[in-house]
Design a protein around this motif. Structure first.
Motif, PDB file in Angstrom:
ATOM      1  N   SER A 190       0.747  -1.139   0.057  1.00  0.00           N
ATOM      2  CA  SER A 190       0.053  -0.103  -0.066  1.00  0.00           C
ATOM      3  C   SER A 190       0.969   1.403   0.075  1.00  0.00           C
ATOM      4  O   SER A 190       0.321   2.258  -0.474  1.00  0.00           O
ATOM      5  CB  SER A 190      -0.837   0.004   1.275  1.00  0.00           C
ATOM      6  N   MET A 191       2.007   1.334   0.723  1.00  0.00           N
ATOM      7  CA  MET A 191       2.960   2.350   0.765  1.00  0.00           C
ATOM      8  C   MET A 191       3.473   2.538  -0.616  1.00  0.00           C
ATOM      9  O   MET A 191       3.557   3.710  -1.034  1.00  0.00           O
ATOM     10  CB  MET A 191       3.997   2.113   2.068  1.00  0.00           C
ATOM     11  N   THR A 192       3.843   1.517  -1.289  1.00  0.00           N
ATOM     12  CA  THR A 192       4.570   1.551  -2.439  1.00  0.00           C
ATOM     13  C   THR A 192       3.636   2.311  -3.530  1.00  0.00           C
ATOM     14  O   THR A 192       3.650   3.345  -4.205  1.00  0.00           O
ATOM     15  CB  THR A 192       4.496   0.227  -3.272  1.00  0.00           C
ATOM     16  N   PHE A 193       2.189   1.773  -3.631  1.00  0.00           N
ATOM     17  CA  PHE A 193       1.155   2.517  -4.441  1.00  0.00           C
ATOM     18  C   PHE A 193       0.892   3.979  -4.081  1.00  0.00           C
ATOM     19  O   PHE A 193       0.998   5.017  -5.014  1.00  0.00           O
ATOM     20  CB  PHE A 193      -0.262   1.938  -4.464  1.00  0.00           C
ATOM     21  N   VAL A 194       0.964   4.510  -2.887  1.00  0.00           N
ATOM     22  CA  VAL A 194       0.606   5.818  -2.407  1.00  0.00           C
ATOM     23  C   VAL A 194       2.031   6.592  -2.675  1.00  0.00           C
ATOM     24  O   VAL A 194       1.906   7.645  -3.598  1.00  0.00           O
ATOM     25  CB  VAL A 194       0.456   5.938  -0.791  1.00  0.00           C
ATOM     26  N   VAL A 195       2.949   6.134  -2.597  1.00  0.00           N
ATOM     27  CA  VAL A 195       4.325   6.821  -2.723  1.00  0.00           C
ATOM     28  C   VAL A 195       4.235   6.860  -4.501  1.00  0.00           C
ATOM     29  O   VAL A 195       4.603   8.293  -5.043  1.00  0.00           O
ATOM     30  CB  VAL A 195       5.835   6.251  -2.295  1.00  0.00           C
TER      31      VAL A 195
END
Length: 205
Positions: free
Chosen positions: A155-160
């Protein structure tokens, strides 16, 4: 009472790792410049899916197989190198639907598949996850805690990556108005893909 593993320390570390320029970042930025927010979104989706696949591999213990099988590791690695070099050439020549210039819309499926291929052909990533995630999981913890941490990282990957898309989209119109800037951007992205390919080729097991 169990401690929630998704600590601030974990999220901050994941954010820094995702923010670091790499294959996915370069691909997402180039896709956004070439096709706008829509293209950047699907590129980010592809890169995120690749992250999920790497996490599955790591959690299944297959990363250990890659680490002990030199032949398999090298085969996957050089397939990734070849694909990155092809991407460098395609960006430089505005070929194969890979361009930082405005072009015909690329189908979402193609953008996603390209994002998956670019990232999934790096055998170092599941090895990284095997070393990274256990640091935040207490000994004897249930499997679902590992899954939770993995989903948090994805999820952090997608947000960044969507943050990178927003930044690229903001300055896109200004860049498109300058032929000189677009030529330089094309060379920079081509050089970035080539450099990432050479870096991957130089990494050992």
């Amino acid at each position: 009472m169990e401690t929630w593993p998704m600590s601030l320390e974990y999220l901050l570390t994941a954010f820094i790792i995702c923010l670091s320029p790499g294959i996915g970042v370069v691909y997402t930025l180039s896709s956004t410049l070439g096709g706008g927010i829509r293209a950047g979104f699907w590129a980010a989706v592809g890169c995120t899916i690749a992250t999920v696949l790497h996490l599955v591999v790591a959690m299944a213990g297959l990363a250990a197989v890659l680490h002990t099988s030199a032949v398999l590791f090298q085969a996957i690695k050089f397939a990734g190198v070849a694909y990155l070099i092809w991407m460098a050439w395609a960006v430089l020549r505005d070929r194969g639907g890979v361009s930082v210039r405005p072009s015909e819309p690329v189908p979402p499926g193609k953008l996603v598949r390209r994002g998956i291929l670019l990232n999934v052909l790096n055998p170092k990533i599941p090895l990284f996850f095997m070393a990274f995630i256990p640091q935040f999981v207490p000994v004897g913890s249930p499997v679902w805690l590992l899954v939770e941490l993995g989903l948090g990282f994805s999820s952090m990957t997608f947000v960044v990556f969507m943050g990178y898309v927003a930044v690229a989209a903001t300055g896109r119109e200004r860049l498109l108005q300058s032929e000189r800037a677009m030529n330089w951007m094309r060379r920079v992205f081509a050089a970035s893909f080539a450099a990432l390919g050479l870096k991957l080729a130089g990494e050992g097991t």
